[in-house]
Write an enzyme that holds these catalytic residues in place. Sequence first.
Site, PDB file in Angstrom:
ATOM      1  N   THR A 231      -7.029   2.370   9.782  1.00 34.11           N
ATOM      2  CA  THR A 231      -7.042   2.886  11.155  1.00 34.11           C
ATOM      3  C   THR A 231      -7.944   2.061  12.076  1.00 34.11           C
ATOM      4  O   THR A 231      -7.583   1.795  13.227  1.00 34.11           O
ATOM      5  CB  THR A 231      -7.500   4.370  11.141  1.00 34.11           C
ATOM      6  OG1 THR A 231      -6.590   5.098  10.303  1.00 34.11           O
ATOM      7  CG2 THR A 231      -7.502   4.973  12.523  1.00 34.11           C
TER       8      THR A 231
ATOM      9  N   HIS B  39      -7.348   9.737   5.247  1.00 36.82           N
ATOM     10  CA  HIS B  39      -6.788   8.711   6.135  1.00 36.82           C
ATOM     11  C   HIS B  39      -6.988   9.100   7.603  1.00 36.82           C
ATOM     12  O   HIS B  39      -6.968  10.271   7.946  1.00 36.82           O
ATOM     13  CB  HIS B  39      -5.288   8.559   5.873  1.00 36.82           C
ATOM     14  CG  HIS B  39      -4.970   7.949   4.543  1.00 36.82           C
ATOM     15  ND1 HIS B  39      -4.104   8.514   3.649  1.00 36.82           N
ATOM     16  CD2 HIS B  39      -5.410   6.800   3.958  1.00 36.82           C
ATOM     17  CE1 HIS B  39      -3.995   7.742   2.569  1.00 36.82           C
ATOM     18  NE2 HIS B  39      -4.795   6.705   2.727  1.00 36.82           N
ATOM     19  N   GLY B  40      -7.152   8.111   8.449  1.00 30.95           N
ATOM     20  CA  GLY B  40      -7.290   8.360   9.895  1.00 30.95           C
ATOM     21  C   GLY B  40      -8.735   8.641  10.252  1.00 30.95           C
ATOM     22  O   GLY B  40      -9.638   8.534   9.417  1.00 30.95           O
TER      23      GLY B  40
ATOM     24  N   ASP C 296       0.835  -1.198   0.000  1.00 36.99           N
ATOM     25  CA  ASP C 296       0.000   0.000   0.000  1.00 36.99           C
ATOM     26  C   ASP C 296       0.877   1.259   0.000  1.00 36.99           C
ATOM     27  O   ASP C 296       1.881   1.320   0.731  1.00 36.99           O
ATOM     28  CB  ASP C 296      -0.859  -0.034   1.277  1.00 36.99           C
ATOM     29  CG  ASP C 296      -2.081   0.849   1.203  1.00 36.99           C
ATOM     30  OD1 ASP C 296      -2.459   1.238   0.086  1.00 36.99           O
ATOM     31  OD2 ASP C 296      -2.659   1.126   2.268  1.00 36.99           O
ATOM     32  N   HIS C 297       0.503   2.253  -0.801  1.00 36.57           N
ATOM     33  CA  HIS C 297       1.126   3.591  -0.747  1.00 36.57           C
ATOM     34  C   HIS C 297       2.643   3.607  -0.808  1.00 36.57           C
ATOM     35  O   HIS C 297       3.288   4.313  -0.019  1.00 36.57           O
ATOM     36  CB  HIS C 297       0.689   4.326   0.531  1.00 36.57           C
ATOM     37  CG  HIS C 297      -0.705   4.843   0.472  1.00 36.57           C
ATOM     38  ND1 HIS C 297      -1.106   5.856  -0.364  1.00 36.57           N
ATOM     39  CD2 HIS C 297      -1.822   4.471   1.153  1.00 36.57           C
ATOM     40  CE1 HIS C 297      -2.398   6.085  -0.207  1.00 36.57           C
ATOM     41  NE2 HIS C 297      -2.859   5.252   0.707  1.00 36.57           N
TER      42      HIS C 297
ATOM     43  N   HIS D  95      -9.821   5.273  -0.725  1.00 27.08           N
ATOM     44  CA  HIS D  95      -8.994   5.150   0.486  1.00 27.08           C
ATOM     45  C   HIS D  95      -9.691   5.846   1.646  1.00 27.08           C
ATOM     46  O   HIS D  95     -10.654   6.574   1.456  1.00 27.08           O
ATOM     47  CB  HIS D  95      -7.625   5.790   0.234  1.00 27.08           C
ATOM     48  CG  HIS D  95      -6.714   4.932  -0.589  1.00 27.08           C
ATOM     49  ND1 HIS D  95      -5.553   4.398  -0.104  1.00 27.08           N
ATOM     50  CD2 HIS D  95      -6.819   4.492  -1.857  1.00 27.08           C
ATOM     51  CE1 HIS D  95      -4.956   3.687  -1.047  1.00 27.08           C
ATOM     52  NE2 HIS D  95      -5.710   3.720  -2.131  1.00 27.08           N
ATOM     53  N   GLY D  96      -9.156   5.628   2.857  1.00 27.25           N
ATOM     54  CA  GLY D  96      -9.688   6.338   4.019  1.00 27.25           C
ATOM     55  C   GLY D  96     -11.043   5.831   4.454  1.00 27.25           C
ATOM     56  O   GLY D  96     -11.945   6.602   4.791  1.00 27.25           O
TER      57      GLY D  96
ATOM     58  N   ASN E  72     -10.309   0.778   1.031  1.00 30.57           N
ATOM     59  CA  ASN E  72      -9.216   0.499   1.976  1.00 30.57           C
ATOM     60  C   ASN E  72      -9.574   0.925   3.397  1.00 30.57           C
ATOM     61  O   ASN E  72     -10.054   2.047   3.598  1.00 30.57           O
ATOM     62  CB  ASN E  72      -7.973   1.293   1.577  1.00 30.57           C
ATOM     63  CG  ASN E  72      -7.291   0.736   0.351  1.00 30.57           C
ATOM     64  OD1 ASN E  72      -7.870  -0.047  -0.383  1.00 30.57           O
ATOM     65  ND2 ASN E  72      -6.069   1.160   0.127  1.00 30.57           N
ATOM     66  N   VAL E  73      -9.287   0.051   4.332  1.00 25.63           N
ATOM     67  CA  VAL E  73      -9.533   0.347   5.748  1.00 25.63           C
ATOM     68  C   VAL E  73      -8.285  -0.009   6.549  1.00 25.63           C
ATOM     69  O   VAL E  73      -7.813  -1.147   6.494  1.00 25.63           O
ATOM     70  CB  VAL E  73     -10.738  -0.474   6.278  1.00 25.63           C
ATOM     71  CG1 VAL E  73     -10.960  -0.222   7.764  1.00 25.63           C
ATOM     72  CG2 VAL E  73     -11.996  -0.144   5.491  1.00 25.63           C
TER      73      VAL E  73
END
Length: 283
Positions: A232, A179-180, A81-82, A207-208, A229-230
């Site tokens: 956190t 994100h977060g 990822d990333h 994402h996020g 995408n998960v």
Amino acid sequence: MQSNLATLLQRAEEGKYAVITFNYSDLWDLKGIIRAAEEERAPIMVAAVPAIVHNHGVKFIGGIAQAAAESSTVPVVPHLDHSNSVALCMDVIDHGLRSVMIDASHLPFKENVSIVRPVVEYAHARGVHVEGELGRIMGANWEGVFVDGTDYLTDVREAVEFIKQTGVDSLAVGIGSGHGFYTETPHLNIERLSEIKAATGAKLVLHGGTGLPEDQIKDAIRHGINKINVGTLIYTSYLTTLKKTLDSYEDQNYSLSLFDEAVAAVTEAARGWIRTVGANGKA
Ligand code: 13P
């Protein structure tokens, strides 16, 4: 079992659900995620960010990811990822990962293309899937850089060109997710998402995932998102539960039972998401 991501994404598109990607940090949260996928009979992606790969080592991450996929009873695709490093993408491909994200979205369009293209060439020669990113995902990324501002939206014409010039298999889009944990309710730009989908016909990634309202997640899937995408939620379910368990931990030789509750918490968090994106029963 090992699986082909292109097939999983195509099935998700036709079945109007999304493939879910969970970030993991180690063996224990990976185990919790895969347990949820097996219990829910869901195809799944398990993703390591570069910090995790560097800490454990490419060989180790490649080994556990492949072992997890091969020993699982549902399709599992191990993913990087990333990554902003072309070399790291190539390295993990050489060590068995079947999907990578090369993220140069912080750079101008032309530079983004020139970084993504060699990864696509290398990956495609080996049957590996590549995700790129255009536009920005808000919030803190894995490098600790905080992305904010108003120019996060993916440009529709650029998306068409980006896919044409790079040959990426899927595209992460900036439509207002971050994100977060969200500090205020996010509002995904579904209109922009629909425009990108109509213009590109590409497989699109959101994402996020943590904290996105359920109605917006479902709306995003209806309008073209194929993968979500998960991270956190997985990290915090794992660590907050482990912290509680540690307080009541009694001395024993093995760490095994220490992780039971943390693994169970990860399984429940992952299960909720699998059901939300409609991937349960799709393995
Ligand atoms: P969250 O940590 O906000 O769930 O986002 C995860 C992610 O997008 C990883 O690529």
